[in-house]
Design an enzyme around this catalytic site. Sequence first.
Site, PDB file in Angstrom:
ATOM      1  N   ARG A  20      -1.571   6.286   7.070  1.00  0.00           N
ATOM      2  CA  ARG A  20      -2.572   4.411   7.823  1.00  0.00           C
ATOM      3  C   ARG A  20      -2.591   4.334   8.844  1.00  0.00           C
ATOM      4  NH1 ARG A  20      -0.771  -1.170   5.673  1.00  0.00           N
ATOM      5  NH2 ARG A  20      -2.242  -1.352   4.619  1.00  0.00           N
TER       6      ARG A  20
ATOM      7  N   THR B  29       0.572  -1.244   0.332  1.00  0.00           N
ATOM      8  CA  THR B  29      -0.088   0.263  -0.023  1.00  0.00           C
ATOM      9  C   THR B  29       0.844   1.360   0.686  1.00  0.00           C
ATOM     10  OG1 THR B  29      -1.792  -1.789   1.371  1.00  0.00           O
ATOM     11  CG2 THR B  29      -2.374   0.886   1.034  1.00  0.00           C
TER      12      THR B  29
ATOM     13  N   HIS C 263     -10.417   0.177   4.305  1.00  0.00           N
ATOM     14  CA  HIS C 263      -9.247   0.310   3.612  1.00  0.00           C
ATOM     15  C   HIS C 263      -9.893   0.414   1.962  1.00  0.00           C
ATOM     16  CE1 HIS C 263      -5.560   0.126   1.924  1.00  0.00           C
ATOM     17  NE2 HIS C 263      -5.042  -1.157   2.301  1.00  0.00           N
TER      18      HIS C 263
ATOM     19  N   LYS D 219       6.851  11.867  20.568  1.00  0.00           N
ATOM     20  CA  LYS D 219       6.810  12.480  21.501  1.00  0.00           C
ATOM     21  C   LYS D 219       5.265  13.113  22.176  1.00  0.00           C
ATOM     22  CE  LYS D 219      10.958  14.804  19.585  1.00  0.00           C
ATOM     23  NZ  LYS D 219      11.092  15.860  18.130  1.00  0.00           N
TER      24      LYS D 219
END
Length: 338
Positions: A107, A58, A135, A86
């Site tokens: 994704r 993908t 998807h 972070k």
Amino acid sequence: MQFAGSHILSIAQFERPDVEHLFAVADRMQPYAHRRRVTKVLDGAILGAMFFEPSTRTRVSFGSAFNLLGGEVRETTGFEMSAIAKGESLYDTARVLSGYSDVIAMRHPQEGSVAEFAAASRVPVLNGGDGSNEHPTQALLDLYTIRKELAGRGIDQLRIAMVGDLRFGRTVHSLCKLLCLFDGIQVVLVSPAELRMPPSIVEQLRVAGHKVLESEVLEASIRHVDIVYSTRIQEERFSSQQEADLYRGRFRLNQSIYTEHCEPNTVIMHPLPRDSRVTARELDDDLNDNPNLAIFRQTDNGMLVRMALFALVLDVADQVDRHARDVNWYTGGRFDGL
Ligand code: NCD
């Protein structure tokens, strides 16, 4: 739907004419994807490819599709390499990265995360998979492949068996939603009881007028279908490896089962990666020479569909040929027969 400037987050956005329009544009991408022509229609444009979950085809196919239209790709992969590690929010990441790119493919392991990101993005966002939810681009390339494999027969009245992890498999979730746009489909859902298709999706299929059967037996379920769509146990969505091991290898299609139980032209599909470890093998390697194994035609078709989506979302579909020339290097025959 209006493609230009839109996010592509869910199959729910599509109506049948949108799918047909997309496929017509995908057909026109063939000379470029098959290396006969080169276009520079997206010269200067930047794709931000943000993959926070493992991905090979993908990620690379979104990137290559953008390159084939003349654009450039900037990639971020994995949480540990990004500021999300972070503590940065999806909102902030989206505000920042949408200033660096013209379109983003993303994704992420969490359901709904890509939509949350898109809401803060200043550029269109294409969902490359959000957890076990959806998807959409995979479903579109799967349906495009089905249409081609059945050469002219059309999607209406299709008979399809979906096999494996239907609970966590986002590709089959999106594919079922897409099939709801068509008429008279027969869907056989083959899975362990614990990994059944979510009831809300089964309900959508029934409301669309489709015939749905659920089964735990592979052989009897693949006798009278046009397509067998196999899937991998989505081990990353289980709480432990041991739990995934309970289901891995439960449904295995190999050449002898195919010969004994399938119709001669039943097409075999899989979103890939197939799990080729001895404990799994949902699609055995001994099917590799079976001409009805369409898995690598699926990946090739994925380029056409993703190119078409970029061209439509960035509103250049009608300009592609104007910025083109013939290829001048050796390209071999790798797309012969497609
Ligand atoms: C699928 C996915 O990521 O949902 N892969 C893909 O994009 N082709 C299927 C899978 O990982 O099993």
